[in-house]
Enzyme design. Structure first.
Site, PDB file in Angstrom:
ATOM      1  CG  HIS A  37      -0.476   0.344   2.485  1.00  0.00           C
ATOM      2  ND1 HIS A  37       0.198  -0.534   3.267  1.00  0.00           N
ATOM      3  CD2 HIS A  37      -0.495   1.500   3.172  1.00  0.00           C
ATOM      4  CE1 HIS A  37       0.562   0.060   4.385  1.00  0.00           C
ATOM      5  NE2 HIS A  37       0.162   1.299   4.364  1.00  0.00           N
ATOM      6  CG  HIS A  86       5.602  -0.839   3.661  1.00  0.00           C
ATOM      7  ND1 HIS A  86       4.794  -1.264   2.639  1.00  0.00           N
ATOM      8  CD2 HIS A  86       4.928  -1.128   4.799  1.00  0.00           C
ATOM      9  CE1 HIS A  86       3.677  -1.787   3.145  1.00  0.00           C
ATOM     10  NE2 HIS A  86       3.749  -1.721   4.453  1.00  0.00           N
ATOM     11  CE  LYS A 118       1.715   5.023   3.155  1.00  0.00           C
ATOM     12  NZ  LYS A 118       0.675   5.396   4.097  1.00  0.00           N
ATOM     13  CD  GLU A 172       4.162   1.789  11.883  1.00  0.00           C
ATOM     14  OE1 GLU A 172       2.952   1.854  11.674  1.00  0.00           O
ATOM     15  OE2 GLU A 172       4.794   0.723  11.922  1.00  0.00           O
ATOM     16  CE  LYS A 177       4.215  -2.325  13.980  1.00  0.00           C
ATOM     17  NZ  LYS A 177       3.450  -1.461  13.076  1.00  0.00           N
TER      18      LYS A 177
END
Ligand code: BG6
Length: 517
Positions: free
Chosen positions: A203, A265, A207, A241, A365
């Site tokens: 995904h 990614h 973007k 993140e 994360k």
């Protein structure tokens, strides 16, 4: 895709908003009871419906083990869209889409369930005129991918007709768990599907700002001449993140940050930054150039893995003033887990353009800030004219592609500080998407779903790209497996990761830049 990206409309908006409606089809979502459907897929379909980009002959069938029926599925999706669309929901657009949603409860291992699904699809085709074309979306755990494809094949549900009905299957990442399993999965699904029918989704490619890397590099004449080892000192790619593993502990504890983010990614961002100009924007021309970069990544020896990679796992800490638990205390995570939630790497690309120029990648994360960016650090200007100026004040030019959340591009350069004495100061030129184009909320999935419905695979991954991605990270996975970490957890939630990540840069006389600035 790129045509739409490049053309733009009179009000300066660009992207999928400007296209024609997609082709008639039924989208079948396997695993429709999960988070992905709620948070991303349904809001993305709603955005497409609102932009009149879905065919009037379109319908959705959710298939999963959860006990819903069509009515309760519609109710659940209405709530999901209200919560995750990122804007107040436009009643008419949603109502129109909502009455095209159907649900069927079933088990992926049950051949009878697939026969029942086939019958439901025939009825939906009659009611909505979808012409028998199907977009199957595998939003399931990866372990079910091969099984679902096998069942679709046995039930005769993937046959196409020349110039008529088509069937495409979208695979969510991760595609495989390592190189061998990715190859095995490819082999398995190739028995049933042709490569043309396979859409491996990432995904990040949906973007806008990721797609804009190509426009920025190849639609402007001034950057490409300096986009090489002669002028660039190094490149830093950060995907940070603040969230933890949320409800995905069971998946994540098996996968870890490296598998979850790097071969997909981060490698997308790296290859788009490093690739040569493609000969056209046809799917294969772009993907060929991306694949060449992956093949040129210098293989890591076990020794390199020890010196050029860092792994981390978060302990408890504070994020936005809130106490958050350690990774090992997250739901469905083993209390003695050695899974990494942070990775930093130094990679070298062995080709004429990039030889000896490091690409530093990091992702994690529960870091201090949510930010994705690519920072291109240029070499220092020759010093000769500024002998009297202290060295540290002659900064290196820095170009930053801000991918999220504040999409834009900034360039740092030196300017004379006004006054009688020659002094230099660091200044920044800033372009923000929001200021120039305005932005509508998107999930990143809109473009990709639309492209899958019109058969444009430019933004999807080819088998060789997925495999080469795994090939690059395999030595890391092997060494890390052989030498389990002894110091986990090694960074506090709310920090920028383990101190070893900073040391990785310091050994090269560099440091991670302060992101978002
Ligand atoms: C997913 C990963 O692919 O990407 C998640 O599995 C991660 O772990 C997510 O949180 C990040 O996506 P985004 O669009 O929020 O940057």
């Amino acid at each position: 895709m790129i045509d739409r990206l490049m053309t733009g409309s009179p009000d300066h908006r660009t992207g999928w908003q400007d296209g024609r409606p997609a082709e008639p089809c039924t989208m079948v979502i396997f695993g429709a009871g999960g988070d992905l459907t709620k948070r991303k897929l349904m809001p993305a379909l709603y955005h497409l419906a609102k932009g009149k980009l879905l065919s009037p002959n379109f319908a959705v069938v959710g298939f999963a083990k959860e006990e819903f029926d069509t009515e309760s599925f519609r109710g659940r999706m209405t709530e999901a869209v209200q919560q995750f669309a990122g804007e107040p929901v436009e009643e008419t657009a949603w109502k129109d889409l909502c009455q095209r949603l159907y649900y069927m409860q079933g088990d992926f291992q049950d051949a009878n369930a697939f026969q029942a699904l086939k019958q439901l699809l025939a009825k939906v085709e009659q009611d909505h005129g979808t012409r028998g074309s199907c977009l199957y979306y595998l939003a399931t755990l990866p372990k079910f991918f091969a099984e679902v494809v096998r069942q679709l094949g046995s039930a005769g549900m993937v046959c196409e007709e020349a110039g008529g009905r088509w069937c495409r299957v979208v695979f969510e990442k991760p595609f495989g768990h390592d190189l061998d399993s990715a190859r095995a999965l490819d082999k398995e699904i190739a028995k049933i599907l042709s490569e043309r029918q396979i859409y491996r989704i990432d995904h990040y490619l949906g973007k806008e700002t990721v797609q804009n890397i190509l426009a920025f590099r190849f639609a402007n004449g001034i950057f490409e001449p300096v986009w090489n080892r002669r002028y660039i000192d190094h490149v830093q790619i950060t995907v940070a993140e603040t969230v933890g593993v949320e409800r995905r502990g069971a998946y994540y504890d098996e996968a870890g940050a490296l598998r979850d983010m790097v071969p997909n990614h981060l490698f997308q961002l790296m290859t788009l930054t490093a690739m040569e100009p493609p000969i056209s924007f046809q799917a294969d021309a772009v993907r060929d150039e991306q694949a060449k970069i992956l093949r040129a990544v210098q293989p890591l020896s076990p020794e390199d893995v020890l010196h050029r990679t860092v792994r981390g796992q978060y302990g408890a800490g504070m994020i936005d003033g809130q106490h958050v638990p350690a990774y090992r205390s997250e739901p469905s995570v083993s209390p003695t887990s050695n899974t990494e939630t942070f990775v930093a790497l130094k990679l070298l690309i062995d080709n004429w353009r990039w030889a000896d120029i490091p690409f530093y990648l990091r992702t994690g994360k529960r870091l201090k800030q949510r930010v994705t960016e690519i920072a291109i650090q240029f070499k220092r200007a020759p010093y000769v004219l500024f002998r009297e100026t202290p060295v540290q004040s002659l900064a290196q030019n820095l170009l930053v592609l801000h991918i999220q959340p504040d999409e834009g591009i900034s360039l740092r350069f030196e300017a004379k500080v006004p006054g009688p004495v020659l002094r230099l100061g660091d200044v920044k030129m800033d372009f923000k998407y929001q200021d120039y184009f305005g932005t509508s909320p998107t999930t990143g999935y809109e473009t990709l779903l639309y492209d899958a419905m019109i058969g444009d695979a430019t933004l999807f991954q080819r088998a060789d790209m997925v495999e080469t991605g795994w090939f690059v990270v395999m030595p890391i996975l092997d060494v890390w497996k052989a030498l389990p970490p002894r110091n986990f957890p090694n960074y506090a939630a709310g920090s920028w990761g383990p101190k070893e990540a900073q040391e990785l840069m310091e050994r090269d006389g560099r440091s991670w830049r302060e992101c978002g600035t």
